[in-house]
Design a protein around this motif. Structure first.
Motif, PDB file in Angstrom:
ATOM      1  N   PHE A   1      14.146  14.683   2.214  1.00 42.48           N
ATOM      2  CA  PHE A   1      15.140  13.875   2.937  1.00 42.48           C
ATOM      3  C   PHE A   1      15.115  12.415   2.460  1.00 42.48           C
ATOM      4  N   PRO A   2      15.513  12.168   1.218  1.00 47.06           N
ATOM      5  CA  PRO A   2      15.450  10.786   0.711  1.00 47.06           C
ATOM      6  C   PRO A   2      16.309   9.810   1.519  1.00 47.06           C
ATOM      7  N   GLY A   3      17.359  10.339   2.181  1.00 45.02           N
ATOM      8  CA  GLY A   3      18.264   9.468   2.948  1.00 45.02           C
ATOM      9  C   GLY A   3      17.552   8.705   4.053  1.00 45.02           C
ATOM     10  N   ILE A   4      16.429   9.244   4.541  1.00 45.62           N
ATOM     11  CA  ILE A   4      15.713   8.577   5.642  1.00 45.62           C
ATOM     12  C   ILE A   4      15.249   7.179   5.223  1.00 45.62           C
ATOM     13  N   PHE A   5      15.034   6.982   3.929  1.00 41.29           N
ATOM     14  CA  PHE A   5      14.473   5.702   3.473  1.00 41.29           C
ATOM     15  C   PHE A   5      15.532   4.623   3.291  1.00 41.29           C
TER      16      PHE A   5
ATOM     17  N   LEU B   1      -5.506   0.437  -1.220  1.00 43.87           N
ATOM     18  CA  LEU B   1      -4.355   0.975  -1.950  1.00 43.87           C
ATOM     19  C   LEU B   1      -3.571  -0.132  -2.665  1.00 43.87           C
ATOM     20  N   ALA B   2      -3.586  -1.323  -2.075  1.00 40.61           N
ATOM     21  CA  ALA B   2      -2.810  -2.433  -2.664  1.00 40.61           C
ATOM     22  C   ALA B   2      -3.392  -2.894  -4.003  1.00 40.61           C
ATOM     23  N   GLN B   3      -4.591  -2.425  -4.346  1.00 37.91           N
ATOM     24  CA  GLN B   3      -5.200  -2.793  -5.636  1.00 37.91           C
ATOM     25  C   GLN B   3      -4.561  -2.039  -6.799  1.00 37.91           C
ATOM     26  N   TYR B   4      -3.867  -0.947  -6.495  1.00 35.34           N
ATOM     27  CA  TYR B   4      -3.285  -0.113  -7.568  1.00 35.34           C
ATOM     28  C   TYR B   4      -1.872  -0.580  -7.903  1.00 35.34           C
ATOM     29  N   PRO B   5      -1.439  -0.407  -9.158  1.00 33.06           N
ATOM     30  CA  PRO B   5      -0.059  -0.789  -9.502  1.00 33.06           C
ATOM     31  C   PRO B   5       0.970   0.252  -9.076  1.00 33.06           C
ATOM     32  N   ARG B   6       0.486   1.475  -8.751  1.00 29.31           N
ATOM     33  CA  ARG B   6       1.427   2.557  -8.463  1.00 29.31           C
ATOM     34  C   ARG B   6       0.811   3.528  -7.470  1.00 29.31           C
ATOM     35  N   LEU B   7       1.616   4.006  -6.526  1.00 28.34           N
ATOM     36  CA  LEU B   7       1.158   5.015  -5.560  1.00 28.34           C
ATOM     37  C   LEU B   7       2.202   6.116  -5.464  1.00 28.34           C
ATOM     38  N   ALA B   8       1.752   7.361  -5.293  1.00 25.46           N
ATOM     39  CA  ALA B   8       2.675   8.474  -5.052  1.00 25.46           C
ATOM     40  C   ALA B   8       2.459   8.966  -3.625  1.00 25.46           C
ATOM     41  N   LEU B   9       3.543   9.198  -2.899  1.00 24.53           N
ATOM     42  CA  LEU B   9       3.447   9.644  -1.508  1.00 24.53           C
ATOM     43  C   LEU B   9       4.249  10.935  -1.332  1.00 24.53           C
ATOM     44  N   ILE B  10       3.606  11.949  -0.770  1.00 25.88           N
ATOM     45  CA  ILE B  10       4.273  13.242  -0.589  1.00 25.88           C
ATOM     46  C   ILE B  10       4.522  13.462   0.910  1.00 25.88           C
TER      47      ILE B  10
ATOM     48  N   ILE C   1      -4.692  20.672  -6.265  1.00 21.96           N
ATOM     49  CA  ILE C   1      -4.232  20.505  -7.654  1.00 21.96           C
ATOM     50  C   ILE C   1      -3.999  19.030  -7.982  1.00 21.96           C
ATOM     51  N   LEU C   2      -3.419  18.307  -7.033  1.00 19.73           N
ATOM     52  CA  LEU C   2      -3.095  16.889  -7.316  1.00 19.73           C
ATOM     53  C   LEU C   2      -4.219  15.943  -6.895  1.00 19.73           C
ATOM     54  N   ARG C   3      -5.304  16.505  -6.422  1.00 23.38           N
ATOM     55  CA  ARG C   3      -6.438  15.710  -5.918  1.00 23.38           C
ATOM     56  C   ARG C   3      -5.923  14.608  -4.981  1.00 23.38           C
ATOM     57  N   ALA C   4      -5.117  15.054  -4.023  1.00 21.53           N
ATOM     58  CA  ALA C   4      -4.430  14.104  -3.139  1.00 21.53           C
ATOM     59  C   ALA C   4      -5.347  13.637  -2.016  1.00 21.53           C
ATOM     60  N   ARG C   5      -5.090  12.413  -1.577  1.00 17.60           N
ATOM     61  CA  ARG C   5      -5.813  11.860  -0.431  1.00 17.60           C
ATOM     62  C   ARG C   5      -4.921  12.093   0.790  1.00 17.60           C
ATOM     63  N   GLU C   6      -5.446  12.756   1.809  1.00 20.15           N
ATOM     64  CA  GLU C   6      -4.631  13.038   2.988  1.00 20.15           C
ATOM     65  C   GLU C   6      -4.745  11.887   3.979  1.00 20.15           C
ATOM     66  N   LEU C   7      -3.591  11.336   4.360  1.00 19.84           N
ATOM     67  CA  LEU C   7      -3.569  10.239   5.318  1.00 19.84           C
ATOM     68  C   LEU C   7      -2.655  10.568   6.486  1.00 19.84           C
ATOM     69  N   SER C   8      -3.104  10.137   7.663  1.00 17.03           N
ATOM     70  CA  SER C   8      -2.306  10.261   8.892  1.00 17.03           C
ATOM     71  C   SER C   8      -1.998   8.844   9.350  1.00 17.03           C
ATOM     72  N   ILE C   9      -0.860   8.641  10.034  1.00 18.97           N
ATOM     73  CA  ILE C   9      -0.638   7.283  10.559  1.00 18.97           C
ATOM     74  C   ILE C   9      -1.020   7.206  12.046  1.00 18.97           C
ATOM     75  N   GLY C  10      -1.565   8.260  12.607  1.00 16.93           N
ATOM     76  CA  GLY C  10      -2.019   8.188  13.996  1.00 16.93           C
ATOM     77  C   GLY C  10      -2.111   9.571  14.601  1.00 16.93           C
TER      78      GLY C  10
ATOM     79  N   GLU D   1       8.203  11.359   6.238  1.00 16.82           N
ATOM     80  CA  GLU D   1       8.962  10.222   5.712  1.00 16.82           C
ATOM     81  C   GLU D   1       8.674   8.912   6.464  1.00 16.82           C
ATOM     82  N   LEU D   2       8.653   8.969   7.800  1.00 15.74           N
ATOM     83  CA  LEU D   2       8.379   7.730   8.545  1.00 15.74           C
ATOM     84  C   LEU D   2       6.946   7.268   8.293  1.00 15.74           C
ATOM     85  N   ALA D   3       6.040   8.222   8.136  1.00 15.44           N
ATOM     86  CA  ALA D   3       4.642   7.869   7.837  1.00 15.44           C
ATOM     87  C   ALA D   3       4.563   7.186   6.465  1.00 15.44           C
ATOM     88  N   ALA D   4       5.296   7.729   5.492  1.00 11.55           N
ATOM     89  CA  ALA D   4       5.290   7.116   4.155  1.00 11.55           C
ATOM     90  C   ALA D   4       5.884   5.709   4.232  1.00 11.55           C
ATOM     91  N   ALA D   5       6.946   5.559   5.033  1.00  6.22           N
ATOM     92  CA  ALA D   5       7.581   4.238   5.162  1.00  6.22           C
ATOM     93  C   ALA D   5       6.596   3.231   5.769  1.00  6.22           C
TER      94      ALA D   5
END
Ligand code: SAM
Length: 238
Positions: A9-13, A102-111, A125-134, A142-146
């Motif tokens: 849902f890219p429109g949410i952004f 995270l702000a130390q990196y030049p690039r971040l990917a959010l799924i 596979i992507l060695r992803a870091r799982e984050l929750s906003i609460g 999408e709102l969490a990524a925002a």
């Protein structure tokens, strides 16, 4: 700082990240937000990105292949050094310390997940870091990524006046003191006299005391971890 967001849902952004400070940061080239529709990596004619959960149960699960292919195609060789963040209510709870990291990196990917969540093989596979906003459940990531993009972008040099960052809640380890602006009286409520005194040393001391007392009253967990001086301890008693 470049953010690559993977979503169905890219429109949410369109709204929240294109106003005010974040709009200016993008115009100045300090931050760029790239939206990628996971459906573009679906392979069937219905552009499916979800299927029923193995083992049964309600709802649908987002399939691994479209997400993994999307992230690998967009990040390319940079995937190796780019943190991949998977938004999920079962992740580590995001906070200002993680934002600084995270702000130390030049690039971040959010799924961004939807439905019952994402096939766990994406994380592996992507060695992803799982984050929750609460500790609550949103309809999608999408709102969490925002939220994460907003918080991290504020820490990118040039986006915010560093003086504003220094004293605010969660930067100093304490909650911020109460703020006031004009008019001096509103609905019978005035402004603490000290703030109108022009005595900057006393104002700083009052603010520190307010921050300490507020943190003790609202978030004693933060106060327990804060580095307090002897003067702070006296202010807390005062
Ligand atoms: N069945 C999942 C569970 O119980 O953990 C909840 C799925 S939720 C309805 C759909 C998506 O919203 C998740 O995959 C995740 O991307 C996002 N989401 C929901 N709550 C979130 C939170 N607190 N923090 C980050 N992402 C969240």
């Amino acid at each position: 700082m470049r953010f690559d967001v993977f979503t169905i849902f890219p429109g949410i952004f369109a709204g929240p990240l294109n106003e005010s400070i974040l709009k200016r940061a993008q115009e100045q080239g300090l931050v760029s937000i790239h939206l990628h529709n996971i459906r573009d990596w679906a392979t069937d004619r219905h552009r499916s990105v979800d299927d029923e959960p193995y083992g049964g149960g309600p709802g649908m699960v987002m399939m691994a292949p479209p997400i993994v292919h999307a992230v690998e195609a967009i990040l390319g060789p940079e995937l190796e050094q780019t943190p991949v963040i998977l938004l999920t209510p079962s992740g580590e709870v995001f906070n200002q310390d993680i934002a600084r990291e995270l702000a130390q990196y030049p690039r971040l990917a959010l799924i961004c997940g939807r439905y019952e969540g994402i096939d766990d093989r994406v994380r592996v596979i992507l060695r992803a870091r799982e984050l929750s906003i609460g500790d609550y459940v949103l309809t999608g990531g999408e709102l969490a990524a925002a939220v994460i993009i907003d918080v991290v972008s504020r820490l990118v040099p040039g986006v915010i006046d560093p003086e504003s960052l220094a004293e605010e809640s969660h930067t100093s380890g304490l909650l911020e003191y109460p703020q006031y602006t004009r008019p001096p009286v509103f609905r019978g409520l005035g402004v603490p006299d000290i703030l109108l005194s022009g005595n900057h040393a006393r104002i700083a001391e009052w603010r520190r005391q307010q921050a300490l007392c507020r943190t003790r009253a609202r978030r004693p967990d933060l106060l327990a971890r804060a580095q307090l001086t002897e003067k702070d301890r006296r202010l807390l008693e005062g």
